[in-house]
Design a protein around this motif. Structure first.
Motif, mmCIF file in Angstrom:
data_model
loop_
_atom_site.group_PDB
_atom_site.id
_atom_site.type_symbol
_atom_site.label_atom_id
_atom_site.label_comp_id
_atom_site.label_asym_id
_atom_site.label_seq_id
_atom_site.Cartn_x
_atom_site.Cartn_y
_atom_site.Cartn_z
ATOM 1 N N GLY A 53 19.923 6.348 8.676
ATOM 2 C CA GLY A 53 19.825 4.901 8.672
ATOM 3 C C GLY A 53 18.564 4.358 8.013
ATOM 4 N N PHE A 54 17.935 5.138 7.163
ATOM 5 C CA PHE A 54 16.662 4.736 6.553
ATOM 6 C C PHE A 54 16.834 3.555 5.600
ATOM 7 C CE2 PHE A 54 13.264 5.086 3.383
ATOM 8 C CZ PHE A 54 12.141 5.234 4.177
ATOM 9 N N LEU B 271 26.313 8.731 3.335
ATOM 10 C CA LEU B 271 26.495 7.636 4.275
ATOM 11 C C LEU B 271 25.519 7.680 5.455
ATOM 12 C CD1 LEU B 271 28.499 5.258 4.125
ATOM 13 C CD2 LEU B 271 29.915 6.475 5.783
ATOM 14 N N PRO B 272 25.171 8.847 5.976
ATOM 15 C CA PRO B 272 24.262 8.866 7.130
ATOM 16 C C PRO B 272 22.910 8.207 6.868
ATOM 17 C CG PRO B 272 25.364 10.979 6.919
ATOM 18 C CD PRO B 272 25.701 10.206 5.675
ATOM 19 N N TYR B 273 22.479 8.115 5.614
ATOM 20 C CA TYR B 273 21.166 7.558 5.317
ATOM 21 C C TYR B 273 21.185 6.035 5.198
ATOM 22 C CZ TYR B 273 20.435 12.450 4.294
ATOM 23 O OH TYR B 273 20.391 13.820 4.388
ATOM 24 N N VAL B 274 22.372 5.433 5.308
ATOM 25 C CA VAL B 274 22.522 3.981 5.205
ATOM 26 C C VAL B 274 22.689 3.399 6.606
ATOM 27 C CG1 VAL B 274 23.892 2.109 4.187
ATOM 28 C CG2 VAL B 274 23.644 4.294 2.979
ATOM 29 N N LYS B 275 22.026 2.274 6.869
ATOM 30 C CA LYS B 275 22.175 1.622 8.160
ATOM 31 C C LYS B 275 23.624 1.202 8.383
ATOM 32 C CE LYS B 275 17.468 -0.253 8.236
ATOM 33 N NZ LYS B 275 16.641 -1.485 8.180
ATOM 34 N N ARG B 276 24.051 1.170 9.617
ATOM 35 C CA ARG B 276 25.388 0.665 9.919
ATOM 36 C C ARG B 276 25.483 -0.792 9.457
ATOM 37 N NH1 ARG B 276 28.315 4.314 12.465
ATOM 38 N NH2 ARG B 276 27.240 5.970 13.623
ATOM 39 N N GLY B 277 26.537 -1.073 8.719
ATOM 40 C CA GLY B 277 26.682 -2.393 8.113
ATOM 41 C C GLY B 277 26.054 -2.485 6.743
ATOM 42 N N GLY B 278 25.286 -1.476 6.353
ATOM 43 C CA GLY B 278 24.667 -1.458 5.033
ATOM 44 C C GLY B 278 25.649 -1.021 3.968
ATOM 45 N N CYS B 279 25.300 -1.287 2.719
ATOM 46 C CA CYS B 279 26.233 -1.058 1.614
ATOM 47 C C CYS B 279 25.745 -0.013 0.622
ATOM 48 C CB CYS B 279 26.500 -2.365 0.859
ATOM 49 S SG CYS B 279 27.541 -3.529 1.793
ATOM 50 N N ILE B 280 26.706 0.596 -0.040
ATOM 51 C CA ILE B 280 26.473 1.498 -1.167
ATOM 52 C C ILE B 280 27.107 0.843 -2.390
ATOM 53 C CG2 ILE B 280 26.945 3.775 -2.147
ATOM 54 C CD1 ILE B 280 27.121 4.827 0.743
ATOM 55 N N TYR B 281 26.307 0.678 -3.441
ATOM 56 C CA TYR B 281 26.764 0.043 -4.680
ATOM 57 C C TYR B 281 26.844 1.100 -5.775
ATOM 58 C CZ TYR B 281 25.470 -4.237 -2.219
ATOM 59 O OH TYR B 281 25.374 -5.249 -1.296
ATOM 60 N N LEU B 282 28.020 1.290 -6.336
ATOM 61 C CA LEU B 282 28.244 2.334 -7.330
ATOM 62 C C LEU B 282 28.768 1.732 -8.625
ATOM 63 C CD1 LEU B 282 30.237 4.807 -5.035
ATOM 64 C CD2 LEU B 282 27.766 4.794 -5.426
ATOM 65 N N ALA B 283 28.204 2.162 -9.740
ATOM 66 C CA ALA B 283 28.784 1.920 -11.061
ATOM 67 C C ALA B 283 29.169 3.285 -11.607
ATOM 68 C CB ALA B 283 27.796 1.222 -11.989
ATOM 69 N N ILE B 284 30.475 3.546 -11.657
ATOM 70 C CA ILE B 284 30.982 4.888 -11.939
ATOM 71 C C ILE B 284 31.645 4.920 -13.313
ATOM 72 C CG2 ILE B 284 32.543 6.714 -11.185
ATOM 73 C CD1 ILE B 284 32.398 5.579 -8.375
ATOM 74 N N ALA B 285 31.235 5.868 -14.145
ATOM 75 C CA ALA B 285 31.918 6.089 -15.422
ATOM 76 C C ALA B 285 33.335 6.564 -15.125
ATOM 77 C CB ALA B 285 31.173 7.126 -16.248
ATOM 78 N N GLY B 286 34.328 5.813 -15.624
ATOM 79 C CA GLY B 286 35.697 6.133 -15.253
ATOM 80 C C GLY B 286 36.673 6.062 -16.407
ATOM 81 N N MET B 287 37.932 6.210 -16.064
ATOM 82 C CA MET B 287 39.036 6.106 -17.011
ATOM 83 C C MET B 287 39.893 4.901 -16.658
ATOM 84 S SD MET B 287 40.499 9.963 -17.552
ATOM 85 C CE MET B 287 39.714 11.094 -18.720
ATOM 86 N N VAL B 288 40.464 4.273 -17.672
ATOM 87 C CA VAL B 288 41.421 3.203 -17.431
ATOM 88 C C VAL B 288 42.613 3.763 -16.664
ATOM 89 C CG1 VAL B 288 42.965 1.527 -18.523
ATOM 90 C CG2 VAL B 288 40.682 1.953 -19.486
ATOM 91 N N GLN B 289 43.072 4.930 -17.065
ATOM 92 C CA GLN B 289 44.114 5.667 -16.354
ATOM 93 C C GLN B 289 43.893 7.157 -16.608
ATOM 94 O OE1 GLN B 289 48.106 4.383 -17.194
ATOM 95 N NE2 GLN B 289 49.052 5.910 -15.868
#
Length: 239
Positions: free
Chosen positions: A106-107, A132-150
């Motif tokens: 929760g740091f 997830l354990p390092y994020v406070k409950r109710g806290g968020c993770i923001y990801l920008a992921i290189a991906g594929m259209v399909q």
């Protein structure tokens, strides 16, 4: 969208520090509606040379921990100092994201990860056990992921194989693949997931950089790779 924060950085500094499609613009778009106030404790996970960490500290006012495996913490901390930032504002940490982080549970108020989560987050156990354990409950993770259209791994278009091997392309997947991955972690709520609008612009910035990696990627981009690739914005919340 406009990118006042990203565009405030000197173009030569950006070109010398980014390691792929412009991460500053990804970061700014990803956090445009983020509710975290200035002073929030935020992890910039797999931050590379730390240019996004500078943005988080200087332009968002977050107390930022810049975590990376491949760049030395001392080197990144010197870079932060050259940008006028103190260790009260930003701290460089050398750590392997795939093995968990050297922080207490929760740091962090939030975690930000730009263009790197797909390298270590494809294990379905990773999110729940290693991040997830390092994020406070109710806290968020923001990801920008290189991906594929399909997903098209079974029949890769030639424009992709101009620059990348099938093994390299296996790091990229579409939104449905990632949604199924995140849904395996019941402690994480998928708040939002959508293709980012900045993808074309971020790639254009990258392939104009004067280094061998950018020149190699430019061949695929010129052959039409961006018809098949995107960047996926994801916001997860710890329940």
């Amino acid at each position: 969208m406009n990118f006042p924060k990203a565009n405030s950085f000197d173009s030569s500094l950006v070109a010398s520090t980014i390691m792929g499609p412009n991460p500053l613009k990804m970061c700014e778009e990803l956090l445009v509606d983020a509710p975290e106030p200035a002073g929030s404790v935020v992890c910039d996970l797999a931050c590379g040379c730390g240019i996004t960490s500078v943005m988080l500290a200087k332009h968002f006012g977050f107390t930022t921990y810049a975590v990376d495996l491949w760049n030395e913490a001392e080197t990144n901390q010197e870079f932060f100092a050259s940008q006028g930032l103190t260790t009260d504002q930003i701290v460089a940490v050398k750590a392997d994201a795939s093995q968990g982080l050297p922080f207490s549970e929760g740091f962090f108020d939030a975690v930000v990860c730009i263009d790197s989560y797909n390298y270590f987050g494809r294990d379905p156990r990773y999110l729940g056990e290693k991040l997830l354990p390092y994020v406070k409950r109710g806290g968020c993770i923001y990801l920008a992921i290189a991906g594929m259209v399909q997903d098209c791994h079974d029949d890769l278009p030639e424009c992709l194989t101009v620059s990348w091997t099938p093994d390299q392309m296996d790091y990229m997947h579409d939104m449905s693949w990632w949604k199924a991955m995140f849904d395996q972690t019941p402690e994480a709520e998928v708040v939002s997931m959508h293709p980012m609008s900045c993808t074309q612009e971020c790639w254009a910035d990258w392939v104009e950089c004067d280094n061998d990696y950018a020149r190699g990627d430019k061949r695929a981009v010129e052959a039409g790779a961006l018809d098949y690739l995107n960047t996926i914005a994801v916001v997860l919340r710890r329940r």
